[in-house]
Write a protein that holds these residues in place. Sequence first.
Motif, PDB file in Angstrom:
ATOM      1  N   GLU A 112     -21.415 -31.152 -25.412  1.00  0.00           N
ATOM      2  CA  GLU A 112     -22.969 -30.492 -25.512  1.00  0.00           C
ATOM      3  C   GLU A 112     -23.808 -31.331 -25.273  1.00  0.00           C
ATOM      4  O   GLU A 112     -25.110 -31.234 -25.464  1.00  0.00           O
ATOM      5  N   LYS A 113     -23.563 -32.549 -24.582  1.00  0.00           N
ATOM      6  CA  LYS A 113     -24.542 -33.353 -24.193  1.00  0.00           C
ATOM      7  C   LYS A 113     -24.364 -34.027 -22.742  1.00  0.00           C
ATOM      8  O   LYS A 113     -23.233 -33.949 -22.269  1.00  0.00           O
ATOM      9  N   ALA A 114     -25.400 -34.422 -21.966  1.00  0.00           N
ATOM     10  CA  ALA A 114     -25.389 -34.934 -20.710  1.00  0.00           C
ATOM     11  C   ALA A 114     -26.381 -35.769 -20.232  1.00  0.00           C
ATOM     12  O   ALA A 114     -27.559 -35.571 -21.049  1.00  0.00           O
ATOM     13  N   VAL A 137     -22.621 -24.247 -19.007  1.00  0.00           N
ATOM     14  CA  VAL A 137     -23.875 -23.694 -18.335  1.00  0.00           C
ATOM     15  C   VAL A 137     -24.709 -24.691 -17.796  1.00  0.00           C
ATOM     16  O   VAL A 137     -25.170 -25.928 -18.232  1.00  0.00           O
ATOM     17  N   VAL A 138     -25.652 -24.499 -16.610  1.00  0.00           N
ATOM     18  CA  VAL A 138     -26.112 -25.219 -15.759  1.00  0.00           C
ATOM     19  C   VAL A 138     -27.500 -25.345 -16.434  1.00  0.00           C
ATOM     20  O   VAL A 138     -28.246 -24.405 -16.483  1.00  0.00           O
ATOM     21  N   VAL A 139     -28.014 -26.521 -16.736  1.00  0.00           N
ATOM     22  CA  VAL A 139     -29.269 -26.748 -17.451  1.00  0.00           C
ATOM     23  C   VAL A 139     -30.070 -27.291 -16.282  1.00  0.00           C
ATOM     24  O   VAL A 139     -29.929 -28.382 -15.665  1.00  0.00           O
ATOM     25  N   GLN A 160     -29.223 -32.331 -24.739  1.00  0.00           N
ATOM     26  CA  GLN A 160     -28.243 -31.413 -25.677  1.00  0.00           C
ATOM     27  C   GLN A 160     -28.520 -30.066 -25.642  1.00  0.00           C
ATOM     28  O   GLN A 160     -29.628 -29.684 -25.504  1.00  0.00           O
ATOM     29  N   ARG A 161     -27.276 -29.298 -25.640  1.00  0.00           N
ATOM     30  CA  ARG A 161     -27.127 -27.762 -25.703  1.00  0.00           C
ATOM     31  C   ARG A 161     -26.119 -27.584 -26.566  1.00  0.00           C
ATOM     32  O   ARG A 161     -24.879 -27.909 -26.445  1.00  0.00           O
ATOM     33  N   ALA A 162     -26.322 -26.774 -27.768  1.00  0.00           N
ATOM     34  CA  ALA A 162     -25.337 -26.508 -28.928  1.00  0.00           C
ATOM     35  C   ALA A 162     -25.275 -25.118 -28.865  1.00  0.00           C
ATOM     36  O   ALA A 162     -26.341 -24.545 -29.299  1.00  0.00           O
ATOM     37  N   GLY A 163     -24.277 -24.295 -28.580  1.00  0.00           N
ATOM     38  CA  GLY A 163     -24.537 -22.636 -28.776  1.00  0.00           C
ATOM     39  C   GLY A 163     -25.522 -22.205 -27.978  1.00  0.00           C
ATOM     40  O   GLY A 163     -25.785 -22.375 -26.727  1.00  0.00           O
ATOM     41  N   ASP A 164     -26.243 -21.471 -28.571  1.00  0.00           N
ATOM     42  CA  ASP A 164     -27.221 -20.620 -27.838  1.00  0.00           C
ATOM     43  C   ASP A 164     -28.674 -21.261 -27.985  1.00  0.00           C
ATOM     44  O   ASP A 164     -29.705 -20.719 -27.747  1.00  0.00           O
TER      45      ASP A 164
END
Length: 714
Positions: free
Chosen positions: A327-329, A360-362, A398-402
């Motif tokens: 969930e992190k990059a 998902v591409v952020v 960071q992206r967690a869930g929605d």
Amino acid sequence: MSPKAVDSLSAEEAAAELARLAAEIAEHDLRYHAEDAPTISDADYDALRRRNLAIEQRFPDLVRDDSPSRKVGAAVSEKFGKVVHAVPMLSLDNAFADEDVTEWVARMRRFLRMDGGELPITAEPKIDGLSLSLRYENGRLVTAATRGDGAVGENVTANARTIADIPNVLSGDFPDVLEVRGEVYMGHVDFAELNRRNADAGKQTFANPRNAAAGSLRQLDTSITASRPLRFFAYAWGEVSKMPAETQTGMVEMLGRYGFRTNPLMKKFADVEGLLSQYHSIEENRATLGYDIDGVVYKVDSLELQQRLGFVSRSPRWAIAHKFAAEKAMTILNGIDIQVGRTGAMTPVARLTPVTVGGVVVTNATLHNEDYIRGIGNSGQPIREGRDIRIGDTVVVQRAGDVIPQILDIVPDKRPAGSVPYRFPETCPACGSHAVREDGEAVRRCTGGLICPAQAVERLRHFVSRNALDIEGLGEKQIEFFFHVDDPSLRIRSPADIFTLKGRQEKSLTKLENIEGFGALSARKLYAAIDERRRVEFWRFLHALGIRHVGETNAKRLARHFHSFKALREVGEQAVMPEGKGDPGNAAWQELRAVGGIGDIVAEAIVDFFDEEHNLAVVDALLAEVTPLDEQPVEVTSSPVAGKTVVFTGSLEKMSRDEAKAMAEKLGAKVAGSVSKKTDLVVAGPGAGSKLKQATQLGIEVIDEDQWFERVKQ
């Protein structure tokens, strides 16, 4: 509900959960490997596998024949021919922390009985694509197969021949039989362009490059595959008639000589520290690669030691995948845009070099507010150790869930030379109006509410709402229609446009009554409702303007004090706010502050509104169509309810709740929404409930509607 801890499971519970996990993981394998449409993130999938393995280790007698620990990939799709792999295509075990890597190396040393000495290990990016095995006989490509279930794959030879990175004929001195293995993938730029073309054509778009690559390779129509920008990295092998090298690095070098692209980031290290340093270096530079990776793969360099180490279940002992946090990059902040919300709030949005996070591409992430960019938290204390965020920084996303992706931190060592602190704009990027930040607030807001295109629809909805101008027939749906319609004779972009609608329609060939959803009767009713509001109470007019902090209550306070909109406007335009402590401001400011219930925050909002030329232009256009009625002074001293706090409850039959409230306020009463010890009078209609009960308990006077009219003589 969280799953029960493995240590506390009974044998019966363990067996049931292993059955559930086997079925769930098999379903996810099918969606990922066969359908190219995963429904959970890699992190969630890995968590399922880790729990399955933990239960099996505690209950080894319960390991199932269909256990995920014994399987690789998914069954081959029936739409493709089958290819039996001469050497199985197994998967790798995963490491999720630096400590896991250290323990993996220690395990290998124990297995090999190596107390000391070097154990060279390679590190290379783990490409997030689709595994492919290419079989060459006498230097010519004869078959290409997907991993499938590890033993049998899908025959995609015709499609593989369309990929430029895959040679049909090998170069150099190659073995008679050579199975080259690697990863089919799609670069970020190509992925974005493919999705753009598909969206323009109304076709399916892909969530990430891995899905796009897999879906493109597994096409029955090879022309579709040929039209897709697929790439291939070679990094391993299956059956080889004669080994051309004795090490992992040597074999990969030979693959390059045969005509394959190999990854230039592959390096060899003599210790764990070197491996971990390479891992973190690759992680930090992940966004600059131009393609997706989800970790780093480590392999023992010596092929002889690989043979000795062998395999455990579905994985080799001599290799492991060190996964990135799902969930992190890390990526690069290319710019900061300011988005203006429907209430004027200005939110900074980070524009990022694309990176896949959580499947998902952020490309964008929130930066919350200007303090967050400066390294200041909500409490005023430093965050990120006081580090600010600048354009050009390498940032942790960071992206967690929605949840909307957010920037957590920066990588200080990678900050570009010459970078400068970001300066938050003091004018609205949508309309050019002043942007103000009130004391105690983290958000900066646009003051041009009546003219700002970012706020226009919301402001119009408020303008016609029940407690503002209350124009019947202009609801949310109608406002959306009139705002977005192309025909100028129907378009409503500002409050004044509402009152010129009928006149514009009379000169137009396009008639509202001919528009679907209206009709002649509804059009006439709408025009009549608009005309009814050409003369409107001062407080309604003021409330409708949408001045920040000037809701219904404050609008009525101001109306009672100034009596006319003209008088309020003069004070608002002339008022000069204090510049600092001890400065009282001018007389107009003092008069504004003297209004009962109006504090500094509301007063400042009024001054900001009338200080904006754009707002004044909109107000002048509106005043050409609408007359705000002067508020008549009321001699409240003679009113029997002057100064009293009144609560209305139950169903009023002779007046609406709004009418009752307006009547009481004109008579000098304060209308409250709840009963308390400060309440003087409760007017109760049929169906009165808890408020009536509370009033009785507190001994507060209660009267009905008729008694109210008798008391106030209305």
